[in-house]
Scaffold this motif. Structure first.
Motif, PDB file in Angstrom:
ATOM      1  N   ILE A 153       0.873  -1.164   0.000  1.00 22.56           N
ATOM      2  CA  ILE A 153       0.000   0.000   0.000  1.00 22.56           C
ATOM      3  C   ILE A 153       0.911   1.215   0.000  1.00 22.56           C
ATOM      4  O   ILE A 153       1.682   1.410   0.951  1.00 22.56           O
ATOM      5  CB  ILE A 153      -0.905   0.026   1.246  1.00 22.56           C
ATOM      6  N   ASP A 154       0.856   2.003  -1.060  1.00 27.08           N
ATOM      7  CA  ASP A 154       1.596   3.260  -1.110  1.00 27.08           C
ATOM      8  C   ASP A 154       0.670   4.368  -0.624  1.00 27.08           C
ATOM      9  O   ASP A 154      -0.436   4.527  -1.148  1.00 27.08           O
ATOM     10  CB  ASP A 154       2.057   3.582  -2.536  1.00 27.08           C
ATOM     11  N   ILE A 155       1.134   5.107   0.368  1.00 27.57           N
ATOM     12  CA  ILE A 155       0.339   6.189   0.943  1.00 27.57           C
ATOM     13  C   ILE A 155       1.085   7.498   0.683  1.00 27.57           C
ATOM     14  O   ILE A 155       2.218   7.667   1.147  1.00 27.57           O
ATOM     15  CB  ILE A 155       0.133   5.987   2.459  1.00 27.57           C
ATOM     16  N   ALA A 156       0.452   8.388  -0.064  1.00 31.67           N
ATOM     17  CA  ALA A 156       1.050   9.687  -0.390  1.00 31.67           C
ATOM     18  C   ALA A 156       0.497  10.754   0.554  1.00 31.67           C
ATOM     19  O   ALA A 156      -0.504  10.537   1.254  1.00 31.67           O
ATOM     20  CB  ALA A 156       0.758  10.053  -1.840  1.00 31.67           C
ATOM     21  N   ASP A 157       1.141  11.906   0.553  1.00 33.15           N
ATOM     22  CA  ASP A 157       0.694  13.029   1.371  1.00 33.15           C
ATOM     23  C   ASP A 157      -0.760  13.357   1.028  1.00 33.15           C
ATOM     24  O   ASP A 157      -1.119  13.500  -0.143  1.00 33.15           O
ATOM     25  CB  ASP A 157       1.589  14.241   1.104  1.00 33.15           C
ATOM     26  N   GLY A 158      -1.605  13.410   2.033  1.00 33.50           N
ATOM     27  CA  GLY A 158      -3.007  13.751   1.816  1.00 33.50           C
ATOM     28  C   GLY A 158      -3.923  12.564   1.592  1.00 33.50           C
ATOM     29  O   GLY A 158      -5.144  12.724   1.593  1.00 33.50           O
ATOM     30  N   ASP A 159      -3.364  11.375   1.376  1.00 39.18           N
ATOM     31  CA  ASP A 159      -4.205  10.185   1.209  1.00 39.18           C
ATOM     32  C   ASP A 159      -4.905   9.850   2.522  1.00 39.18           C
ATOM     33  O   ASP A 159      -4.324  10.007   3.605  1.00 39.18           O
ATOM     34  CB  ASP A 159      -3.368   8.972   0.793  1.00 39.18           C
ATOM     35  N   ASN A 160      -6.127   9.378   2.417  1.00 35.99           N
ATOM     36  CA  ASN A 160      -6.858   8.907   3.592  1.00 35.99           C
ATOM     37  C   ASN A 160      -6.882   7.393   3.568  1.00 35.99           C
ATOM     38  O   ASN A 160      -7.437   6.797   2.648  1.00 35.99           O
ATOM     39  CB  ASN A 160      -8.290   9.448   3.594  1.00 35.99           C
ATOM     40  N   LEU A 161      -6.274   6.791   4.570  1.00 36.29           N
ATOM     41  CA  LEU A 161      -6.232   5.341   4.687  1.00 36.29           C
ATOM     42  C   LEU A 161      -7.504   4.864   5.389  1.00 36.29           C
ATOM     43  O   LEU A 161      -7.877   5.399   6.441  1.00 36.29           O
ATOM     44  CB  LEU A 161      -5.001   4.923   5.505  1.00 36.29           C
ATOM     45  N   ASP A 162      -8.163   3.865   4.836  1.00 30.73           N
ATOM     46  CA  ASP A 162      -9.315   3.241   5.478  1.00 30.73           C
ATOM     47  C   ASP A 162      -8.769   2.420   6.654  1.00 30.73           C
ATOM     48  O   ASP A 162      -8.241   1.320   6.471  1.00 30.73           O
ATOM     49  CB  ASP A 162     -10.061   2.353   4.473  1.00 30.73           C
ATOM     50  N   GLN A 163      -8.857   2.986   7.838  1.00 28.65           N
ATOM     51  CA  GLN A 163      -8.219   2.385   9.009  1.00 28.65           C
ATOM     52  C   GLN A 163      -8.812   1.031   9.369  1.00 28.65           C
ATOM     53  O   GLN A 163      -8.075   0.102   9.722  1.00 28.65           O
ATOM     54  CB  GLN A 163      -8.283   3.349  10.192  1.00 28.65           C
ATOM     55  N   ASP A 164     -10.121   0.885   9.286  1.00 30.04           N
ATOM     56  CA  ASP A 164     -10.742  -0.400   9.605  1.00 30.04           C
ATOM     57  C   ASP A 164     -10.310  -1.472   8.605  1.00 30.04           C
ATOM     58  O   ASP A 164     -10.006  -2.607   8.999  1.00 30.04           O
ATOM     59  CB  ASP A 164     -12.264  -0.280   9.632  1.00 30.04           C
ATOM     60  N   ALA A 165     -10.278  -1.130   7.337  1.00 32.34           N
ATOM     61  CA  ALA A 165      -9.855  -2.087   6.311  1.00 32.34           C
ATOM     62  C   ALA A 165      -8.380  -2.445   6.497  1.00 32.34           C
ATOM     63  O   ALA A 165      -7.986  -3.601   6.310  1.00 32.34           O
ATOM     64  CB  ALA A 165     -10.090  -1.509   4.914  1.00 32.34           C
TER      65      ALA A 165
END
Length: 121
Positions: free
Chosen positions: A95-107
């Motif tokens: 999973i690449d997470i960039a600045d400003g991305d919202n990660l689905d925490q439950d998933a």
């Protein structure tokens, strides 16, 4: 000087001092929430790595992203479609997470728990 893997991860988060540190801290918090008895390691000259009955995932930081690589990600169901990197291999997924991305925490926590369950098999 930081000695334990957890101390080194703390130091990395502080050293980054930007959205990448915040993201790595969030990832770490979610992993510990999903698997309270997770083991933290510091591998390959500075990669936070989490284990429970085997490797769960790593948390690498780059200039433009935080990459969470699941060691056995190709074997995990990903109903929320979090995996967006390293899709071509037959073992890992990331999973690449960039600045400003919202990660689905439950998933994300569901993926962590699935990885732990797979390791326990």
């Amino acid at each position: 000087m930081a000695d334990s893997p957890s101390d080194k991860i703390d130091a990395r988060i502080d050293e980054l001092g930007d959205w990448r540190g915040d993201t790595l801290a969030l990832i770490r918090t979610l992993i510990k929430k999903a698997v309270p008895d997770v083991t933290e390691e510091w591998k390959w000259r500075g990669v936070p790595t989490w284990y429970h009955d085997g490797m769960i995932c790593t948390g690498e930081t780059y200039k433009d992203k935080v990459k969470v690589t699941f060691a056995k990600g190709a074997s995990l169901d990903d109903p929320a479609g979090l995996f967006n990197s390293s899709l071509g291999g037959n073992t890992r997924r990331a999973i690449d997470i960039a600045d400003g991305d919202n990660l689905d925490q439950d998933a994300f926590m569901a993926l962590i728990r699935a990885a732990v369950a797979l390791n326990a098999q």
